[in-house]
Design a protein around this motif. Structure first.
Motif, PDB file in Angstrom:
ATOM      1  N   ARG A  17       0.848  -1.251   0.115  1.00 47.82           N
ATOM      2  CA  ARG A  17       0.176  -0.043   0.036  1.00 47.82           C
ATOM      3  C   ARG A  17       0.706   1.145  -0.255  1.00 47.82           C
ATOM      4  NH1 ARG A  17      -3.581  -2.511   3.992  1.00 47.82           N
ATOM      5  NH2 ARG A  17      -2.357  -1.268   5.498  1.00 47.82           N
ATOM      6  N   GLU A  18       1.935   1.160   0.815  1.00 49.43           N
ATOM      7  CA  GLU A  18       2.932   2.703   0.922  1.00 49.43           C
ATOM      8  C   GLU A  18       3.417   2.616  -0.417  1.00 49.43           C
ATOM      9  OE1 GLU A  18       5.020   5.851   1.717  1.00 49.43           O
ATOM     10  OE2 GLU A  18       3.161   4.851   2.593  1.00 49.43           O
ATOM     11  N   ALA A  19       3.967   1.687  -1.129  1.00 46.28           N
ATOM     12  CA  ALA A  19       4.712   1.572  -2.339  1.00 46.28           C
ATOM     13  C   ALA A  19       3.798   2.469  -3.536  1.00 46.28           C
ATOM     14  CB  ALA A  19       4.980   0.186  -3.074  1.00 46.28           C
ATOM     15  N   GLU A  20       2.537   1.858  -3.229  1.00 41.87           N
ATOM     16  CA  GLU A  20       1.520   2.682  -4.207  1.00 41.87           C
ATOM     17  C   GLU A  20       1.177   4.256  -3.761  1.00 41.87           C
ATOM     18  OE1 GLU A  20      -3.107   1.980  -5.855  1.00 41.87           O
ATOM     19  OE2 GLU A  20      -1.632   0.312  -5.771  1.00 41.87           O
ATOM     20  N   ALA A  21       0.757   4.394  -2.350  1.00 43.69           N
ATOM     21  CA  ALA A  21       0.289   5.666  -2.119  1.00 43.69           C
ATOM     22  C   ALA A  21       1.565   6.607  -1.868  1.00 43.69           C
ATOM     23  CB  ALA A  21      -0.385   5.544  -0.479  1.00 43.69           C
ATOM     24  N   ARG A  22       2.683   6.157  -1.572  1.00 46.54           N
ATOM     25  CA  ARG A  22       3.769   7.081  -1.391  1.00 46.54           C
ATOM     26  C   ARG A  22       3.502   8.104  -0.264  1.00 46.54           C
ATOM     27  NH1 ARG A  22       7.887   5.984  -4.464  1.00 46.54           N
ATOM     28  NH2 ARG A  22       8.814   7.997  -4.525  1.00 46.54           N
ATOM     29  N   THR A  23       3.024   7.709   0.836  1.00 44.25           N
ATOM     30  CA  THR A  23       2.735   8.775   1.830  1.00 44.25           C
ATOM     31  C   THR A  23       4.317   9.019   2.604  1.00 44.25           C
ATOM     32  OG1 THR A  23       2.389   7.320   3.666  1.00 44.25           O
ATOM     33  CG2 THR A  23       0.520   7.921   2.452  1.00 44.25           C
ATOM     34  N   GLY A  24       4.987   8.303   2.625  1.00 45.70           N
ATOM     35  CA  GLY A  24       6.379   8.681   3.238  1.00 45.70           C
ATOM     36  C   GLY A  24       6.504   7.979   4.729  1.00 45.70           C
ATOM     37  N   PHE A  25       5.357   7.410   5.179  1.00 48.10           N
ATOM     38  CA  PHE A  25       5.489   6.843   6.499  1.00 48.10           C
ATOM     39  C   PHE A  25       4.855   5.489   6.517  1.00 48.10           C
ATOM     40  CE2 PHE A  25       3.526   5.672  10.442  1.00 48.10           C
ATOM     41  CZ  PHE A  25       4.703   5.905  11.388  1.00 48.10           C
ATOM     42  N   LEU A  26       5.493   4.545   7.333  1.00 47.49           N
ATOM     43  CA  LEU A  26       4.957   3.198   7.388  1.00 47.49           C
ATOM     44  C   LEU A  26       4.716   2.740   8.742  1.00 47.49           C
ATOM     45  CD1 LEU A  26       3.982   0.506   5.782  1.00 47.49           C
ATOM     46  CD2 LEU A  26       6.453  -0.157   5.540  1.00 47.49           C
ATOM     47  N   ARG A  47      10.359   8.269   4.691  1.00 48.83           N
ATOM     48  CA  ARG A  47      10.864   9.293   5.616  1.00 48.83           C
ATOM     49  C   ARG A  47      10.502   8.668   6.949  1.00 48.83           C
ATOM     50  NH1 ARG A  47       7.761  12.048   2.161  1.00 48.83           N
ATOM     51  NH2 ARG A  47       6.291  12.515   3.766  1.00 48.83           N
ATOM     52  N   GLY A  48       9.601   7.934   7.271  1.00 51.04           N
ATOM     53  CA  GLY A  48       9.407   7.645   8.444  1.00 51.04           C
ATOM     54  C   GLY A  48       9.069   6.179   8.754  1.00 51.04           C
ATOM     55  N   LEU A  49       9.263   5.508   9.754  1.00 59.23           N
ATOM     56  CA  LEU A  49       8.994   3.800  10.040  1.00 59.23           C
ATOM     57  C   LEU A  49       8.892   3.708  11.389  1.00 59.23           C
ATOM     58  CD1 LEU A  49       8.951   1.129   8.905  1.00 59.23           C
ATOM     59  CD2 LEU A  49      11.466   1.073   8.833  1.00 59.23           C
TER      60      LEU A  49
END
Length: 119
Positions: A17-26, A47-49
């Motif tokens: 989902r993050e790879a698609e949405a690219r929000t920068g946080f996981l 940027r954030g994990l």
């Protein structure tokens, strides 16, 4: 180890989902992971994990991890996160760092904010 496989499945879904949405946080906290999923290292924009029980958001408010499967046991894999060029914030609350000593902190580039919240 049903919890671990369930955690791995959830982690893979969140990474996709993050790879698609690219929000920068996981948020991969409290998934009972024993190693970091390989797909995580493709998220060069990250940027954030969060790998712990919580993190502080941009306004400084404490947020709880969504996972409920148990503490992650990923301390031996943390040095690999240095391969993520944009990573600046790392939540590690309740991740066992004692096995790392101080060597872990020497791995990081300047500017990375590491949140280690001990209770």
């Amino acid at each position: 180890m049903a919890g671990a496989s369930e955690g791995e499945r959830i982690a893979r879904e969140r990474i996709a989902r993050e790879a698609e949405a690219r929000t920068g946080f996981l948020d991969l906290g409290k998934l009972g992971l024993t190693e970091l999923p390989e797909a995580l290292f493709a998220l060069e924009h990250l940027r954030g994990l969060n790998l712990g029980w919580g993190w502080r958001d941009g306004s400084g408010e404490l947020r709880q991890a969504e996972g409920q499967l148990g503490e992650n046991q990923v301390a031996s894999s943390l040095a690999r996160l240095a391969a993520l060029p944009a990573l600046r914030d790392l939540g590690l609350s309740r991740v066992d760092l004692d096995t790392l000593g101080t060597r872990f902190l020497e791995v990081w580039r300047g500017g990375l904010g590491v949140a280690v919240l001990r209770q």
